[in-house]
Design an enzyme around this catalytic site. Structure first.
Site, short mmCIF file in Angstrom:
data_model
loop_
_atom_site.label_atom_id
_atom_site.label_comp_id
_atom_site.label_asym_id
_atom_site.label_seq_id
_atom_site.Cartn_x
_atom_site.Cartn_y
_atom_site.Cartn_z
CG HIS A 243 -1.77 -1.18 1.41
ND1 HIS A 243 -2.95 -1.39 0.72
CD2 HIS A 243 -1.61 -2.28 2.20
CE1 HIS A 243 -3.49 -2.54 1.09
NE2 HIS A 243 -2.70 -3.10 1.98
O1 RIB Z 1 -4.50 -0.10 5.03
C1 RIB Z 1 -3.13 -0.09 4.76
C2 RIB Z 1 -2.43 0.91 5.61
O2 RIB Z 1 -2.58 0.58 6.98
C3 RIB Z 1 -0.92 0.95 5.35
O3 RIB Z 1 -0.44 2.24 5.58
C4 RIB Z 1 -0.38 0.00 6.38
O4 RIB Z 1 0.96 0.32 6.74
C5 RIB Z 1 -1.30 0.26 7.53
O5 RIB Z 1 -0.81 1.39 8.22
#
Ligand code: RIB
Ligand code: CA
Length: 311
Positions: A243
């Protein structure tokens, strides 16, 4: 080509670690003013310790690391140990570091460094965790808004969540902060689940990283193998969504992505809708560019090339 001034606000976190690696590999394009930590994936102590180790490990000892908010504005910290492990970096043991935080009052330090920029320059904020620090920065120092080019954040979703059916983790963790950031109306690129669940590496690519003799590739392979296992419920079979890396690769390779303009509001209730990002393309001024498409083969090529360049 002019470098882009950026400030990274993160909660490392496995995918935050890969995002920091992307930034470390892109210093020909990115001037990293600093890294701040926010409680999210793990407690403030753990994410701050991880950020210091990662900065040293990735060759960024010259980049200041500061500690930000110890928890959300209103709610309690609920670390995602089931996803990122007890340390926050899976089962990867990074080398110890003597690097210390440049400040334990992160948002004051962020403000000072941003305001020290030459008058004609601005900063791009890159939050990859809950938006607590960004909300506090904008509310404590409203004058800083004039020095912010845009916000490129990982968070939200126009169609369902990962921590609950309604919400993505970063927004769910601190919905009030997210509402404040979106309501500030600064130009924002939202790297939400619409694009990030399609942006990652497959099992074979992770196994190859694990076999590497290069330390950064090997460490990221180990972290991503852990993440692949703990996030099987998310996104596509046999691919781990990285992500947070989307934020940095959007800055260095914007051609990899496309999206649409929306306005965004956040559900700040305490029920099952908590943290939902309501994305509408109605008549209002749409200040948010929501990414929803990625050229996956190219994304993978660029990400792997950047990891290779670091080791
Ligand atoms: O949903 C994904 C996010 O939540 C990313 O930033 C991961 O590191 C968690 O923080
Ligand atoms: Ca994160």
């Amino acid at each position: 080509m002019e470098k882009i001034n950026i400030w990274i606000d993160c909660d490392p976190g496995i995918d935050d670690a890969v995002a920091l690696a992307m930034a470390a590999a892109s210093r020909d394009r990115l001037h990293i003013l600093g890294i701040s930590t926010v409680a999210g994936n793990q407690t403030s102590d753990r994410v701050t310790g991880n950020a210091l180790k990662l900065a040293s490990f990735l060759g960024m000892d010259d980049v200041p690391v500061v500690r930000g908010a110890r928890g959300p504005l209103v709610r309690e910290v609920e670390p995602a140990g089931d996803i990122h492990g007890a340390t926050g970096l899976g089962n990867c043991e990074l080398p110890a570091t003597t690097k210390q935080t440049a400040s334990e009052s992160g948002i004051f330090y962020m403000y000072s460094r941003i305001m020290e920029l030459p008058e004609e320059e601005k900063v791009t904020l890159v939050p990859t965790g809950p938006l607590t620090n960004i909300a506090l920065l904008l509310r404590t120092f409203p004058q800083v808004q004039a020095r912010i080019e845009k916000i490129v954040l990982m968070g939200g979703s126009s169609s369902g969540g990962n921590v609950t059916p309604a919400a993505e983790f970063n927004i769910w963790a601190d919905p009030e902060a997210a509402q404040m950031v979106f309501a500030a109306g600064l130009p924002t690129v939202m790297c939400g689940l619409d694009v990030t669940l399609k942006s990652g590496l497959n099992n074979g690519q992770i196994e190859e990283l694990c076999r590497s003799r290069r330390k950064v590739e090997q460490a990221c392979g180990q972290m991503l193998a852990f993440y692949l296992d703990t996030t099987r419920h998310e996104g596509e079979e046999n691919m781990v969504a990285i992500h947070d890396a989307v934020t940095i690769l959007y800055l260095t390779n914007p051609e990899l992505f496309s999206g649409r303009n929306v306005s965004v509001s956040v559900d700040c209730s305490w029920g099952e809708e908590r943290g939902r990002t309501i994305c509408t393309a109605d008549g209002q001024e749409q200040k948010v560019y929501l990414l929803d498409q990625v050229n996956l083969p190219e994304f993978q090529w660029v990400l792997l090339a950047k990891l290779r360049s670091l080791s």
